[in-house]
Design an enzyme around this catalytic site. Structure first.
Site, mmCIF file in Angstrom:
data_model
loop_
_atom_site.group_PDB
_atom_site.id
_atom_site.type_symbol
_atom_site.label_atom_id
_atom_site.label_comp_id
_atom_site.label_asym_id
_atom_site.label_seq_id
_atom_site.Cartn_x
_atom_site.Cartn_y
_atom_site.Cartn_z
ATOM 1 N N GLU A 102 -1.263 3.424 11.645
ATOM 2 C CA GLU A 102 -0.408 2.022 11.625
ATOM 3 C C GLU A 102 0.505 1.400 11.522
ATOM 4 O OE1 GLU A 102 1.063 0.831 6.928
ATOM 5 O OE2 GLU A 102 0.151 3.233 7.184
ATOM 6 N N ASP B 72 -0.094 5.433 6.362
ATOM 7 C CA ASP B 72 0.614 5.392 5.091
ATOM 8 C C ASP B 72 -0.015 5.663 3.607
ATOM 9 O OD1 ASP B 72 3.402 6.143 6.735
ATOM 10 O OD2 ASP B 72 4.025 3.532 6.131
ATOM 11 N N TYR C 88 3.359 -25.774 21.674
ATOM 12 C CA TYR C 88 5.313 -26.664 22.384
ATOM 13 C C TYR C 88 4.371 -28.288 22.554
ATOM 14 C CZ TYR C 88 8.662 -22.742 22.034
ATOM 15 O OH TYR C 88 8.847 -21.940 21.077
#
Length: 380
Positions: free
Chosen positions: A208, A261, A122
């Site tokens: 996860e 997973d 910014y």
């Protein structure tokens, strides 16, 4: 009688002498000197009527890293570089962006103040164009100066969450209590400032995805079987999530497990925690957990538990490319069981999310799967 978890913790403590410890950050004086040397090189080029060139280590090439089982992926000391030229149309903007961020970092370190990468963006949105540009250049500078990002006094907005048997104090004196409740604690933006860590946890569980993390939190998993600490980076982990897990591992000397997973994406996330990533290989010593273990979901679990076919998803072409890439990673030579699990996935051509266990029973994950894994050693 010891459970497998207790035996593992004992082995970890006995072997801690051989564990590489996190390297200390550079002092402010060292960082300022490193920046001054870069500027001196630019001034010297100008005095010779030459166009200044910055040589930034290339963080996007696998041939620039080497693998060390005790540390992970480390950037080679003689890695190839990217030349950022001040007289080239394609790189002059990046040259200016690097100098701008160098000047910001110099002032921050000199005044002992901190700023986020968002703050830097910014300050000159027109020059940088995007937040991603600032993020990449800050990491480039960290690599160029051989200074951990925290030594540059630049902080990143954190996305990770933590919960469980853990208390600590942040740099400003705020006392944080992470004991399980309906809401987890957001990780600090300044992990290096954390001190006075207190915990009786038996292990750290990396989860996860946020959805699974929230399920475990809602079911009070942290205190049901053993006191533990849970952390999630909400997918691909940010640096702060990785720094926090490493800090807990260094301080508490307890096992670290990954629950991901059963798909190539989840396996790669686990590998990032354990052995690091290509882009951050220059900071491997402070980010990796070489003793991390794959708790689940394993491809062999899918067959062993007879997960319903409706909960399985065929591997996509992209999944197969990712899996083939993982099978070529150098760490697989020391993880034959990992190779078997990935080969099984390659053979069956299916993947499954952790949530697939809910098709067996709604509370199967917390009441059966994880307790049995932790008590009887079902990790690889």
């Amino acid at each position: 009688m010891f459970s497998e978890l207790d035996k593992l913790r004992t082995r970890l403590i006995n072997g801690i002498q051989n564990t590489p410890q996190v390297e200390e950050g550079m002092s402010s004086k060292e960082v300022l000197t490193a920046i001054e040397n870069v500027i001196l090189g630019i001034v010297t080029s100008l005095s010779r009527d030459e166009a200044p060139v910055l040589s930034v280590p290339n963080r996007a090439r696998w041939d620039n890293v080497r693998f060390d089982r005790s540390v992970g992926f480390q950037m080679s000391s003689e890695s190839a570089v990217v030349s950022v030229r001040s007289n080239c149309v394609s790189s002059v903007t990046k040259f200016a962006q690097i100098l701008k961020i160098l000047s910001v970092v110099y002032r921050l370190v000199q005044s002992n103040k901190y700023a986020t990468k968002r703050d830097i963006y910014y300050r000159n949105m027109q020059l940088f164009g995007s937040q991603a540009t600032v993020d990449s250049i800050v990491d480039d500078l960290s690599c160029l100066l051989k200074a951990p990002r925290r030594s540059l006094h630049v902080l990143a907005t954190t996305k990770g969450l933590i919960a469980g048997d853990l208390q600590y104090m942040e740099e400003d004196g705020t006392r944080i209590d992470c004991h399980c409740s309906s809401a987890a604690v957001q990780l600090s933006s300044n992990i290096s400032g954390i001190r006075n860590i207190v915990s009786s946890a038996k292990f750290v569980l990396i989860v996860e995805k946020d959805a699974t993390f929230q399920t475990l939190l809602d079911e009070d998993f942290c205190s049901k079987l053993h006191p533990c600490i849970m952390i999630t980076g909400k997918g691909v982990p940010d640096v702060n999530s990785r720094l926090m897990v490493r800090k807990l591992w260094d301080v508490l000397h307890i096992p670290v497990f990954a629950l991901v997973d059963a798909d190539p994406h989840g396996i790669e996330i686990m590998c990032i925690y354990k052995y690091g990533s290509l882009s951050m290989s220059f900071e491997a010593h402070s980010l990796t957990i070489p003793s991390l273990m794959w708790l689940g979901l394993l491809p062999s679990d899918i067959q062993r538990l007879r997960v319903h076919q409706d909960a399985l998803v065929p591997l996509t072409h992209r999944d197969e490319i990712k899996l083939n890439s993982l099978l070529k990673r150098p760490f697989l030579t020391s993880h034959p069981n990992w190779k078997k699990e990935m080969a099984l996935m390659q053979q069956t051509k299916v993947k499954a999310e952790i949530q697939a266990l809910a098709t067996i029973a709604p509370d199967f994950l917390t009441s059966v799967y994880l307790p049995n894994k932790l008590l009887y050693g079902g990790w690889v």
